[in-house]
Design a protein around this motif. Structure first.
Motif, PDB file in Angstrom:
ATOM      1  N   GLY A  33      -0.805  -8.790  -6.889  1.00 42.11           N
ATOM      2  CA  GLY A  33       0.633  -8.932  -7.083  1.00 42.11           C
ATOM      3  C   GLY A  33       1.384  -8.918  -5.774  1.00 42.11           C
ATOM      4  N   TRP A  34       0.780  -8.324  -4.740  1.00 36.05           N
ATOM      5  CA  TRP A  34       1.418  -8.295  -3.423  1.00 36.05           C
ATOM      6  C   TRP A  34       1.650  -9.710  -2.907  1.00 36.05           C
ATOM      7  N   ALA A  35       0.660 -10.579  -3.048  1.00 36.92           N
ATOM      8  CA  ALA A  35       0.790 -11.952  -2.586  1.00 36.92           C
ATOM      9  C   ALA A  35       1.893 -12.674  -3.359  1.00 36.92           C
ATOM     10  N   LYS A  36       1.965 -12.419  -4.644  1.00 36.36           N
ATOM     11  CA  LYS A  36       2.982 -13.065  -5.472  1.00 36.36           C
ATOM     12  C   LYS A  36       4.383 -12.637  -5.040  1.00 36.36           C
ATOM     13  N   ASN A  37       4.543 -11.369  -4.695  1.00 37.15           N
ATOM     14  CA  ASN A  37       5.851 -10.843  -4.311  1.00 37.15           C
ATOM     15  C   ASN A  37       6.258 -11.216  -2.890  1.00 37.15           C
ATOM     16  N   ASN A  38       5.297 -11.469  -2.006  1.00 36.20           N
ATOM     17  CA  ASN A  38       5.602 -11.665  -0.592  1.00 36.20           C
ATOM     18  C   ASN A  38       5.256 -13.041  -0.050  1.00 36.20           C
ATOM     19  N   ALA A  39       4.841 -13.962  -0.890  1.00 31.00           N
ATOM     20  CA  ALA A  39       4.402 -15.279  -0.416  1.00 31.00           C
ATOM     21  C   ALA A  39       5.517 -16.020   0.306  1.00 31.00           C
ATOM     22  N   ASN A  40       6.706 -16.067  -0.264  1.00 34.48           N
ATOM     23  CA  ASN A  40       7.802 -16.804   0.370  1.00 34.48           C
ATOM     24  C   ASN A  40       8.248 -16.153   1.663  1.00 34.48           C
ATOM     25  N   LYS A  41       8.246 -14.837   1.689  1.00 32.65           N
ATOM     26  CA  LYS A  41       8.638 -14.122   2.905  1.00 32.65           C
ATOM     27  C   LYS A  41       7.656 -14.409   4.048  1.00 32.65           C
ATOM     28  N   LEU A  42       6.362 -14.374   3.735  1.00 28.63           N
ATOM     29  CA  LEU A  42       5.358 -14.666   4.759  1.00 28.63           C
ATOM     30  C   LEU A  42       5.456 -16.118   5.233  1.00 28.63           C
ATOM     31  N   MET A  43       5.754 -17.026   4.312  1.00 29.81           N
ATOM     32  CA  MET A  43       5.908 -18.429   4.696  1.00 29.81           C
ATOM     33  C   MET A  43       7.079 -18.597   5.664  1.00 29.81           C
ATOM     34  N   ARG A  44       8.189 -17.910   5.382  1.00 28.67           N
ATOM     35  CA  ARG A  44       9.350 -17.990   6.283  1.00 28.67           C
ATOM     36  C   ARG A  44       9.030 -17.395   7.644  1.00 28.67           C
ATOM     37  N   TYR A  45       8.315 -16.281   7.671  1.00 31.56           N
ATOM     38  CA  TYR A  45       7.927 -15.669   8.945  1.00 31.56           C
ATOM     39  C   TYR A  45       7.018 -16.595   9.740  1.00 31.56           C
ATOM     40  N   ARG A  46       6.074 -17.239   9.054  1.00 24.44           N
ATOM     41  CA  ARG A  46       5.153 -18.143   9.740  1.00 24.44           C
ATOM     42  C   ARG A  46       5.888 -19.343  10.316  1.00 24.44           C
ATOM     43  N   ILE A  47       6.787 -19.912   9.534  1.00 21.69           N
ATOM     44  CA  ILE A  47       7.546 -21.070  10.023  1.00 21.69           C
ATOM     45  C   ILE A  47       8.407 -20.665  11.217  1.00 21.69           C
ATOM     46  N   GLY A  48       9.036 -19.503  11.150  1.00 23.79           N
ATOM     47  CA  GLY A  48       9.836 -19.029  12.278  1.00 23.79           C
ATOM     48  C   GLY A  48       8.989 -18.797  13.516  1.00 23.79           C
ATOM     49  N   ALA A  49       7.813 -18.197  13.344  1.00 22.49           N
ATOM     50  CA  ALA A  49       6.926 -17.948  14.485  1.00 22.49           C
ATOM     51  C   ALA A  49       6.424 -19.264  15.074  1.00 22.49           C
TER      52      ALA A  49
END
Length: 69
Positions: A33-49
């Motif tokens: 469930g962690w991946a489901k809750n944080n997938a979009n946040k991690l994607m935004r962080y990756r794109i920003g990085a």
């Protein structure tokens, strides 16, 4: 080259991209469930990085071509 502060920043930014990418892939691999809750946040962080890393690489190339040692 390894003494150049801009080069060191590029390496740190690249490592940050890899770390965020691996966190995202690891979360999806677990299927938790962690991946489901944080997938979009991690994607935004990756794109920003990635954006920061690409800007630093462009600045590095531009400064080396213009003779800014």
């Amino acid at each position: 080259m390894t003494q150049d502060p801009l080069f060191i920043l590029i390496m740190l930014a690249s490592v940050a991209v890899v770390v965020v990418l691996l966190l995202g892939l690891g979360g999806f691999a677990k299927g938790s469930g962690w991946a489901k809750n944080n997938a979009n946040k991690l994607m935004r962080y990756r794109i920003g990085a990635q954006f920061v890393a690409v800007l630093l690489i462009i600045a590095y190339v531009f400064l080396r071509q213009s003779g800014g040692e």
